[in-house]
Motif scaffolding. Sequence first.
Motif, PDB file in Angstrom:
ATOM      1  N   SER A 340       0.820  -1.211   0.000  1.00  0.00           N
ATOM      2  CA  SER A 340       0.000   0.000   0.000  1.00  0.00           C
ATOM      3  C   SER A 340       0.855   1.263   0.000  1.00  0.00           C
ATOM      4  CB  SER A 340      -0.932   0.005   1.217  1.00  0.00           C
ATOM      5  OG  SER A 340      -0.199   0.156   2.430  1.00  0.00           O
ATOM      6  N   LEU A 341       2.151   1.124   0.283  1.00  0.00           N
ATOM      7  CA  LEU A 341       3.042   2.283   0.207  1.00  0.00           C
ATOM      8  C   LEU A 341       3.272   2.711  -1.235  1.00  0.00           C
ATOM      9  CD1 LEU A 341       5.749   1.329   2.878  1.00  0.00           C
ATOM     10  CD2 LEU A 341       3.985   3.107   3.072  1.00  0.00           C
ATOM     11  N   TRP A 342       3.097   1.797  -2.177  1.00  0.00           N
ATOM     12  CA  TRP A 342       3.329   2.133  -3.583  1.00  0.00           C
ATOM     13  C   TRP A 342       2.447   3.286  -4.060  1.00  0.00           C
ATOM     14  CZ3 TRP A 342       6.608   0.665  -7.558  1.00  0.00           C
ATOM     15  CH2 TRP A 342       7.560  -0.303  -7.242  1.00  0.00           C
ATOM     16  N   PRO A 343       1.109   3.185  -3.989  1.00  0.00           N
ATOM     17  CA  PRO A 343       0.299   4.312  -4.468  1.00  0.00           C
ATOM     18  C   PRO A 343       0.561   5.598  -3.700  1.00  0.00           C
ATOM     19  CG  PRO A 343      -1.077   2.674  -3.370  1.00  0.00           C
ATOM     20  CD  PRO A 343       0.255   2.051  -3.569  1.00  0.00           C
ATOM     21  N   ILE A 347       1.688   8.871  -5.840  1.00  0.00           N
ATOM     22  CA  ILE A 347       0.888  10.106  -5.847  1.00  0.00           C
ATOM     23  C   ILE A 347       1.729  11.288  -5.373  1.00  0.00           C
ATOM     24  CG2 ILE A 347      -1.064  11.284  -4.764  1.00  0.00           C
ATOM     25  CD1 ILE A 347      -2.533   8.601  -4.731  1.00  0.00           C
ATOM     26  N   LEU A 348       2.465  11.098  -4.277  1.00  0.00           N
ATOM     27  CA  LEU A 348       3.284  12.185  -3.745  1.00  0.00           C
ATOM     28  C   LEU A 348       4.369  12.580  -4.746  1.00  0.00           C
ATOM     29  CD1 LEU A 348       3.959  14.035  -1.371  1.00  0.00           C
ATOM     30  CD2 LEU A 348       5.408  12.204  -0.446  1.00  0.00           C
ATOM     31  N   ALA A 349       5.023  11.593  -5.340  1.00  0.00           N
ATOM     32  CA  ALA A 349       6.081  11.891  -6.310  1.00  0.00           C
ATOM     33  C   ALA A 349       5.524  12.588  -7.539  1.00  0.00           C
ATOM     34  CB  ALA A 349       6.796  10.599  -6.712  1.00  0.00           C
ATOM     35  N   ALA A 350       4.339  12.170  -7.994  1.00  0.00           N
ATOM     36  CA  ALA A 350       3.724  12.802  -9.167  1.00  0.00           C
ATOM     37  C   ALA A 350       3.383  14.260  -8.871  1.00  0.00           C
ATOM     38  CB  ALA A 350       2.473  12.030  -9.584  1.00  0.00           C
ATOM     39  N   ALA A 351       2.848  14.519  -7.676  1.00  0.00           N
ATOM     40  CA  ALA A 351       2.488  15.894  -7.317  1.00  0.00           C
ATOM     41  C   ALA A 351       3.727  16.785  -7.272  1.00  0.00           C
ATOM     42  CB  ALA A 351       1.768  15.897  -5.973  1.00  0.00           C
ATOM     43  N   LEU A 352       4.793  16.295  -6.644  1.00  0.00           N
ATOM     44  CA  LEU A 352       6.017  17.095  -6.552  1.00  0.00           C
ATOM     45  C   LEU A 352       6.672  17.272  -7.916  1.00  0.00           C
ATOM     46  CD1 LEU A 352       7.573  15.655  -3.276  1.00  0.00           C
ATOM     47  CD2 LEU A 352       6.552  17.901  -3.603  1.00  0.00           C
ATOM     48  N   GLY A 391       0.389  -7.530  -8.220  1.00  0.00           N
ATOM     49  CA  GLY A 391       1.172  -8.600  -8.800  1.00  0.00           C
ATOM     50  C   GLY A 391       2.403  -8.161  -9.553  1.00  0.00           C
ATOM     51  N   SER A 392       2.547  -6.861  -9.808  1.00  0.00           N
ATOM     52  CA  SER A 392       3.586  -6.396 -10.727  1.00  0.00           C
ATOM     53  C   SER A 392       4.808  -5.793 -10.054  1.00  0.00           C
ATOM     54  CB  SER A 392       2.995  -5.345 -11.683  1.00  0.00           C
ATOM     55  OG  SER A 392       1.978  -5.897 -12.479  1.00  0.00           O
ATOM     56  N   THR A 393       4.799  -5.654  -8.744  1.00  0.00           N
ATOM     57  CA  THR A 393       5.872  -4.893  -8.097  1.00  0.00           C
ATOM     58  C   THR A 393       7.119  -5.725  -7.830  1.00  0.00           C
ATOM     59  OG1 THR A 393       4.938  -5.409  -5.932  1.00  0.00           O
ATOM     60  CG2 THR A 393       4.242  -3.351  -6.965  1.00  0.00           C
ATOM     61  N   TYR A 394       7.070  -7.032  -8.063  1.00  0.00           N
ATOM     62  CA  TYR A 394       8.161  -7.881  -7.581  1.00  0.00           C
ATOM     63  C   TYR A 394       9.515  -7.550  -8.202  1.00  0.00           C
ATOM     64  CZ  TYR A 394       7.482 -10.627 -11.881  1.00  0.00           C
ATOM     65  OH  TYR A 394       7.377 -11.024 -13.191  1.00  0.00           O
ATOM     66  N   ALA A 395       9.537  -6.955  -9.402  1.00  0.00           N
ATOM     67  CA  ALA A 395      10.815  -6.664 -10.053  1.00  0.00           C
ATOM     68  C   ALA A 395      11.147  -5.182 -10.118  1.00  0.00           C
ATOM     69  CB  ALA A 395      10.817  -7.239 -11.471  1.00  0.00           C
ATOM     70  N   ILE A 396      10.226  -4.310  -9.714  1.00  0.00           N
ATOM     71  CA  ILE A 396      10.408  -2.885  -9.992  1.00  0.00           C
ATOM     72  C   ILE A 396      10.710  -2.058  -8.744  1.00  0.00           C
ATOM     73  CG2 ILE A 396       9.017  -2.953 -12.087  1.00  0.00           C
ATOM     74  CD1 ILE A 396       6.688  -1.798 -10.554  1.00  0.00           C
ATOM     75  N   TRP A 397      11.110  -2.698  -7.660  1.00  0.00           N
ATOM     76  CA  TRP A 397      11.474  -1.947  -6.460  1.00  0.00           C
ATOM     77  C   TRP A 397      12.631  -0.979  -6.692  1.00  0.00           C
ATOM     78  CZ3 TRP A 397       8.643  -1.947  -2.006  1.00  0.00           C
ATOM     79  CH2 TRP A 397       7.665  -2.930  -1.887  1.00  0.00           C
ATOM     80  N   PRO A 398      13.622  -1.295  -7.546  1.00  0.00           N
ATOM     81  CA  PRO A 398      14.665  -0.284  -7.800  1.00  0.00           C
ATOM     82  C   PRO A 398      14.106   1.029  -8.341  1.00  0.00           C
ATOM     83  CG  PRO A 398      15.387  -2.430  -8.574  1.00  0.00           C
ATOM     84  CD  PRO A 398      13.956  -2.585  -8.189  1.00  0.00           C
ATOM     85  N   LEU A 399      13.076   0.956  -9.170  1.00  0.00           N
ATOM     86  CA  LEU A 399      12.472   2.180  -9.701  1.00  0.00           C
ATOM     87  C   LEU A 399      11.793   2.973  -8.586  1.00  0.00           C
ATOM     88  CD1 LEU A 399      10.929   0.957 -13.087  1.00  0.00           C
ATOM     89  CD2 LEU A 399      13.273   1.666 -12.552  1.00  0.00           C
ATOM     90  N   LEU A 400      11.189   2.279  -7.633  1.00  0.00           N
ATOM     91  CA  LEU A 400      10.558   2.967  -6.512  1.00  0.00           C
ATOM     92  C   LEU A 400      11.598   3.704  -5.675  1.00  0.00           C
ATOM     93  CD1 LEU A 400       7.818   3.398  -5.009  1.00  0.00           C
ATOM     94  CD2 LEU A 400       8.543   1.567  -3.473  1.00  0.00           C
ATOM     95  N   MET A 401      12.765   3.075  -5.457  1.00  0.00           N
ATOM     96  CA  MET A 401      13.798   3.732  -4.661  1.00  0.00           C
ATOM     97  C   MET A 401      14.340   4.967  -5.379  1.00  0.00           C
ATOM     98  SD  MET A 401      13.416   1.761  -2.203  1.00  0.00           S
ATOM     99  CE  MET A 401      14.493   2.660  -1.103  1.00  0.00           C
ATOM    100  N   ALA A 405      14.148   8.786  -3.938  1.00  0.00           N
ATOM    101  CA  ALA A 405      15.296   9.696  -3.883  1.00  0.00           C
ATOM    102  C   ALA A 405      14.947  11.047  -4.475  1.00  0.00           C
ATOM    103  CB  ALA A 405      16.474   9.078  -4.636  1.00  0.00           C
ATOM    104  N   ALA A 406      14.240  11.043  -5.603  1.00  0.00           N
ATOM    105  CA  ALA A 406      13.827  12.311  -6.214  1.00  0.00           C
ATOM    106  C   ALA A 406      12.888  13.080  -5.291  1.00  0.00           C
ATOM    107  CB  ALA A 406      13.150  12.039  -7.554  1.00  0.00           C
TER     108      ALA A 406
END
Length: 442
Positions: A340-343, A347-352, A391-401, A405-406
Amino acid sequence: MSQAMRPRQDRQVNAPPAPRRRDTLTAALLFLATAAFTLWQNTRVAVLWDISYLLDSSYRIRLGQVPFRDFPFAHAPLTFLLHAAIIRVFGRVYFPHILCAAVEAGAATILAWRILLNLLQQQKSTTNRAWLLATLLAAPLTVLGIYGIYPHPIYDSDCILSVLVALYLLQRAGESRFRNVIAGAACVIPLFFKQNIGLPFLLITVLAVAIIAVLRRLQHAGIAPQLWLIGGASVTFAAALLTIHATAGLHNYLYWTITFAAQRRLPGMGLILGVYHQTSLLWTIPAAIAGVVLLRSNPLRGKRWARPIAFVLLAAPFLWTIIALGLTDDRDDRGDQLLSLWPHVLILAAALALYDLRPRNLRASSTFNTLLPVILLATIHGAFLSQQLWGSTYAIWPLLMLLIAATLAQVPTVARPLAAIIVATFLLCGGLYASSHERLSY
């Protein structure tokens, strides 16, 4: 200058600088920790249908069968070609494929760390603490890397590795003609690992480069680097299509990877937006926005109480995720709380990002890092087209980090303590999520 001082100065000049030794050691530790965790995961679980499908398809290619032409195939080919080559070299042996996944996982963590370091060093607000922040944010990727959750070879993870390679090259391209051509070529490669990730990444990256070119042109600056980059991407894309046409047939490839795959997997807009329909966002987003306002509002940020309150408001969603571990023993609930931290972050990153991309903020000196959050958001949502958020987050955690950072760069006064809370959350909750194999319960 006395003779006694000269040898000492010579030794200082010839000695490697401390930051270089520190970076080498950090990269080695991140690589080894990530690769070791991937290998350990493979000793604990075997997802037989998934891995057998990949190896069987790769073996058919090794025998000379051409996908899309000789047998139905709804996937981009590069992962299968890679493992067909491994079979050709090592024969029908299982471990080299797993070792390949471990090496890729370690390489992805190093690339993410280097991208984080470059991103934070270019931000004036975080330059002095860039190494510490980058290393902190890369640490969770030792357990949440591209192969930390699903540990067997798979095209999603390979695609994210190729995206990280492209991002790293884009950051380093600068004004060099050669580097820009290579970076442009690298942007095309993810498309041939996974369509729904690679295509949005390619399109939004080319658009970002075009925007930078327009801004430079308006300020009468040269746009040759951007033209070389787009040229490199165009030539590579054309070469790939010609190769496909000469082997599998372009019509066959487009039918199976675009038309057929979209019919089977592409979700409706309701399902895509459904990832944002969760009640926790009703308090996490207002709290985060209030925290950002306290830190960036001129009348408020000078107050003594503003910084600690802003820190608590920004850290609250992550602290709650840690607290939730003690409120339930159900692995499914724990996994949902972490995901649930993903959305919230998106949202916060998109707004900034949108606030930062106001016309008056964009100028000819804008770099690739300026538009990086938009590229990350588009690529992440491309990944969601496959299996939505859960179901899709298992490989994309580097993108979240990278996205985090941004975001931290926008709140520099609390960046270090907030990064510590975020890292603790992902190491603890993410480590339990990965080691429990909750994502693999199917």
